[in-house]
Structures are given as C-alpha cells and as structure tokens.
Design an enzyme around this catalytic site. Structure first.
Site, PDB file in Angstrom:
ATOM      1  N   ASN A 165       0.841  -1.203   0.000  1.00 53.73           N
ATOM      2  CA  ASN A 165       0.000   0.000   0.000  1.00 53.73           C
ATOM      3  C   ASN A 165       0.867   1.239   0.000  1.00 53.73           C
ATOM      4  OD1 ASN A 165      -2.865  -1.117   0.454  1.00 53.73           O
ATOM      5  ND2 ASN A 165      -1.698  -2.094   2.095  1.00 53.73           N
ATOM      6  N   SER A 166       1.974   1.181  -0.718  1.00 52.55           N
ATOM      7  CA  SER A 166       2.997   2.219  -0.599  1.00 52.55           C
ATOM      8  C   SER A 166       2.546   3.592  -1.083  1.00 52.55           C
ATOM      9  CB  SER A 166       4.256   1.801  -1.362  1.00 52.55           C
ATOM     10  OG  SER A 166       3.956   1.670  -2.737  1.00 52.55           O
ATOM     11  N   LYS A 167       1.460   3.646  -1.858  1.00 51.75           N
ATOM     12  CA  LYS A 167       1.005   4.941  -2.356  1.00 51.75           C
ATOM     13  C   LYS A 167      -0.376   5.303  -1.826  1.00 51.75           C
ATOM     14  CE  LYS A 167       3.962   4.550  -6.335  1.00 51.75           C
ATOM     15  NZ  LYS A 167       4.188   4.784  -7.764  1.00 51.75           N
ATOM     16  N   ASN A 168      -0.696   4.788  -0.661  1.00 53.78           N
ATOM     17  CA  ASN A 168      -2.005   5.027  -0.059  1.00 53.78           C
ATOM     18  C   ASN A 168      -1.933   6.223   0.900  1.00 53.78           C
ATOM     19  OD1 ASN A 168      -3.862   4.739   2.315  1.00 53.78           O
ATOM     20  ND2 ASN A 168      -4.736   3.158   1.010  1.00 53.78           N
TER      21      ASN A 168
END
Lengths: 339, 247
Positions: free
Chosen positions: A114-117
């Site tokens: 979920n690195s771009k959440n």
C-alpha cells in the site's frame, strides 16, 4: 493491549464469517444504505459487505473496544482507502491507550503493498507525532526502507520531509542524498531533497554558506551526464532570488562552454547560456566560437546576435520544443550585436 | 458526527451537477461554504475533512473550484491560499504538493488552476508583456515544456516515464498560461494513441490496460489538442466549456 501480529496475509485464507464468530453474536450488522436509486453500484464480495456492515454497527454505536480494533484492521486490509475506518481506529487507539509501537509495526507490515495510499501515510504521521522526537530514527529508517523499494515514492519523501521538520534528525540527511545520487544521478527526488536539506537544515549554514561546495558538486554531476536535467535545474536553484550573483559566477558560463566543447548532449548547456545572456551576462568571443563549431544543419548564416544564434541551434537540436525556441527568439530584446 | 463531508467529494458532486445542468439555486451553498472555511488551515492549505487528514494543494484546488462553481468566495481566505500556493513553487519552477516537496505535474496543475480560478493570474498571461507576476513564470514555462519527453508524452516529474494523464495536468497548465501552442502536438498525439487500448479507453503507459482515470485524462488531453469531434475544454475546471457554463 494485544494486537494480532503479522496475521494480515493469513486472514484472507482462514477467515471465519463474522456472523459465525461467538464474540460478535450480540451485534446486529448494519447494511450499506445506497438510497432508492443507486448509480454505478459496486459489486462487493460477501466478505467485504459483511465486514463493513459490522463496522457500521460498532462505528455508529461508538464502541471503542478490542473487538472493534481488530475489526478495523480487517476493514483496512479489505479497503485501505476508507479514511473513516482509519479515523475510527485512531479513536479506539486513544480510548484504549493502545501500544503505538505495535501500531507502527502494523503500518510497516502493510506498507509495501500500500505504498502509495494516502490514508496509510497519514496514519503513520499521526502515530509518529504522538510518539514525538523518540520516533525520529524509526521514521527515517522506515522511509529509507520504502525508498529502497521505490526511490521516487512521493509519499515517502513527503513523510521524510515532515519527520525532519517536525521531529528532527537532520544529521545524516545530506549524506543520504549523496548516497542516493551515487546510486542514480538522475533521481530528481534526491536532488530535490538535497535542496531541501541545504536550504532548511538547522545544522548547515543555509543556502549562501553552502552554495560554493554545492555548485562544485553539481558541476561535476553535470559534466558526468550533461543530458541530465536535474543538476542543471539544481544549479540554477542555488542562485534563486540572486540573479546578479548567478550571472557573475564564472563557473556558470564555463560549465556551459565545457559541455558545448564536447559537441554532445549540449541542449541544457545552450538553454542555460541563453538564460544567462537574457539576464545580462555578456558572453566573450569563445562562446561565439563554440556555437559556430557545433555545425548544426542551419537554414542560413549564423546570427550576429548570439542569443538569436543559440535559439536557432536549439530549434534544430531540441525539435520537440521548436515552437518554444522560436517564441524565445521572438522575445529577445533587439540588441546591438555582441561583436 | 458520522457522515462528515469531504472536500474532494463536494467538488466532484458540484462538478457533476454542473455538467448535468442542475439548477444551482437548489443547493445549500451557505452550509457548504461555512463548512469549508473551517477546513482551511493557518498556513492557507486545506484539509479535506474536519477530523483530520493530510493537507496539500489538492484540497486548495477543490476549495477554489467549489467557490468558483458556487460563485461565492466567502468559503476561503484567498490571500492565505495564495501564500500557501506560492510556498509550493520549487526551485525548478514547478510546484510540489506541499512546500519543499518535488515539483510535480499534479501539484503544478492544482497551483496554477487555483490561482486562475481565484483571479490571481490573468488570461493568456504569457502573451502579455507584464514582467510582474506572483509566480516565476519563465521558470514555470520552461519546466512545463521540459516535461514533454522524447516519446512525445508528458512526464509528471523530471527523469520519470511519460504517463497519459500528464498530457492533461501539464497540458492544462500550458493552456491556462497561453502557452499550449509551444508544445509538439503531433508528438503528443502519437504518444497518446499508443496508450489507447484495443478495448477502448486509455492506460497509463503504452500497452497498459485501460482504466477510468487515464481514460478521462486521455480524452481531456485530446480535447486540448482540439481533436475533431471533441468539445472544447475549460482547463481550470477539468470539464468541457459547455459543462462549466451549465449548458
């Protein structure tokens, strides 16, 4: 307060429906109310609908309990974009005085996928803020880890900048930028972070004090890869709000000349020289000679005005921006020839 | 408070209502604007929701767009918002999403569109001879144009791959400033067509499967290119001119 460690992946495979869990038997799930005429209704999986129906039940009744806490984890894993769930989880953490280190660990476990959440990163920031300066090292480590997976992750950089400004930890930041640039001199995020450190670190002397060494470092980077936009922009940035010093620093024009003399990858050298001239730099004869020596296919005799000559070369060698160079040429002040 | 509003949702809702020609006299503007004022922070930025979330230029844009659509600027302190936006201009001319962050196509769009909507940048400013501007215009222009990569597409940040959507984010900025004709339109068109899926719609990069987001921005990009058959675009709102007028 215990939280189940590392079971986020397991959950999917072994999930028992909430309706069959004895600890949830007293709760009446609340279905989603999309109104009488839902438009583009989403085809939720049954486990998703069920989880969210139980979430709504505890959310509306404001039940801040251990089972609610566990439920928020399940809901987050099903839809990490649901900011209401994250918010309720934070309320539960406060009420139950949940362990914040455990919480950092939880975020850490689901961060990779979920690195771009946005919600995840906001939650991380909220926890770190509560922990205060004690969290510095962990947060710098965490962002370093995320950046090792994707050196340009905007969220990671944003979080790292927040950590430095809010909690500190500037000591090794310039070295960190240096390291990243060593791995990839084209990493524009690392260049941006370098600017951030040089201009804002309370441990360094500020932009003016750092300028000299930064100019030298940047020029080296340019000469190594003159086609790299980042150091050219950075070099200009070092003289932000100080055009006078910029045009009077002999290193500015000399780096352009050096690159022009190689007769390759000279587009940024040309545009920088053009900008210098437009801001009042008076080019000596060797610049004229260097432009002439480029021997670009040209539609006519070289212009006596060096600015115009540069524009004409750029129209040829940077054809994507041909219209721009024509426009720049049209905007040049009508000057007496530099001869 | 269990069903709190979200600035992004409010902006989307109003834009959709505008596009379908809904009569705005029926909207409770007063409540929206009051609620919105409470989302603006001391530094001029906006949070999307009252109980706390990230704050950045995206929500400044949402706020400006809402005020513009409602024709009422009591919802925000424009001067403070402007100050925040200016703090977001990076050393290279583009705008980051927060002060200090890397200049980015989306951030640059939000910055310029907001300033345009708020009335701080005049029409076609590049063709005017005024050298005074609240932002470093020549540097911004140079940054935007440099975002067109060798493959004809636009990248969101320096040294990153081209992506369909930046043809809108960056293209719009150029259009709003009056510099759209400075790009290489044919090259862009060529790139976008390679991102068009055989199933219809657009993906992020050549060969990618399509998604709604990139499809929408692929179409808006073609509108900016004045592709025959497409309606003209209002760059500041990301809607057709007709929609923006409520036609």
């Amino acid at each position: 307060m215990e939280s189940d460690e590392g079971d986020e992946q397991q959950q999917e495979a072994e999930r028992l429906p909430l309706s069959q869990r004895p600890e949830w038997s007293d709760v009446t799930p609340i279905p989603q109310d999309d109104g009488p005429n839902p438009v583009v209704p989403i085809a939720y999986k049954p486990e998703f609908s069920e989880t969210m129906s139980y979430f709504r039940a505890v959310y509306y009744s404001n039940e801040r309990s251990s089972r609610s806490f566990q439920l928020t984890k399940e809901a987050i894993c099903l839809n990490p974009g649901n900011y209401t769930v994250w918010h309720f989880r934070r309320q539960i953490i406060e009420t139950l005085h949940a362990d914040l280190q455990d919480e950092l660990a939880f975020v850490g476990r689901i961060a990779k996928s979920n690195s771009k959440n946005y919600q995840l990163w906001h939650h991380r920031r909220w926890v770190a803020e509560k922990l205060g300066t004690g969290a510095v090292n962990k947060e710098l480590q965490f962002t370093k880890k995320m950046l090792s997976l994707d050196a340009k992750n905007y969220h990671a950089w944003s979080h790292r900048q927040w950590v430095l400004q809010a909690l500190g930890g500037w000591e090794d930041e310039l070295d960190y930028c240096q390291m990243l640039l060593g791995e990839d001199i084209f990493n524009n995020s690392a260049w941006n972070q370098r600017y951030f450190v040089v201009t804002r670190s309370p441990l360094l002397g500020g932009l003016i004090a750092m300028r000299d060494s930064e100019v030298n470092f940047t020029i080296e980077a340019i000469l190594g890869n003159p086609e790299n936009e980042s150091p050219w922009r950075y070099l200009r940035g070092l003289y932000k709000d100080d055009t006078e010093s910029w045009i009077n620093d002999p290193r500015m024009s000399s780096v352009c000349l050096k690159v022009l003399s190689t007769k390759s990858n000279y587009v940024f050298a040309l545009s920088t020289l053009l900008d210098l001239i437009c801001h009042g730099f008076w080019p000596s004869e060797e610049f004229r000679e260097a432009i002439n020596a480029l021997n670009t296919p040209d539609s006519g005799p070289l212009d006596s005005d060096l600015g115009r000559a540069i524009c004409r070369v750029l129209e040829c060698v940077d054809p994507l921006r041909c219209n721009y160079w024509l426009w720049r040429k049209s905007k040049l002040p009508l000057t007496v020839s530099s001869q | 408070m269990h069903n709190g509003s979200n600035l992004a949702s409010t902006y989307c809702a109003l834009a959709i209502l505008k596009a379908v020609g809904y009569n705005f006299a029926n909207i409770d503007s007063k409540s929206i604007l009051t609620s919105m004022r409470n989302l603006q922070q001391h530094d001029g930025s906006f949070m999307p929701i009252h109980f706390g979330a990230e704050k950045d230029l995206r929500f400044v844009y949402c706020a400006a767009a809402i005020c513009f659509l409602l024709e009422d600027w009591s919802g925000m302190d424009r001067e403070r918002a402007k100050a925040y936006i200016l703090n977001c201009q990076s050393y290279d001319g583009g705008f980051g999403l927060t002060p200090g962050s890397e200049s980015h196509g989306g951030g640059t769009y939000c910055a310029v569109a907001s300033l345009r909507l708020m009335g701080f940048i005049e029409d076609n400013v590049l063709s005017k001879n005024t050298s005074s501007s609240i932002i470093d215009l020549p540097l911004l222009l140079s940054w935007c144009l440099q975002r067109q990569a060798a493959d004809g597409g636009f990248q969101g940040r320096a040294n990153k791959p081209s992506d369909t959507c930046y043809a809108f984010w960056i293209g719009s900025v150029l259009r709003m400033l009056g510099g759209y004709n400075l790009i290489d339109k044919e090259a862009l068109r060529g790139f976008l067509l390679t991102c068009q899926s055989q199933y219809g719609g657009f993906g992020k990069c050549p060969g990618d499967l399509p998604d709604l987001y990139h499809s929408f921005y692929g179409y808006t990009a073609f509108s900016l290119l004045e592709e025959p058959g497409l309606n003209p675009l209002c760059a500041e709102l990301g809607m057709t001119e007709f929609s923006a007028l409520g036609i």
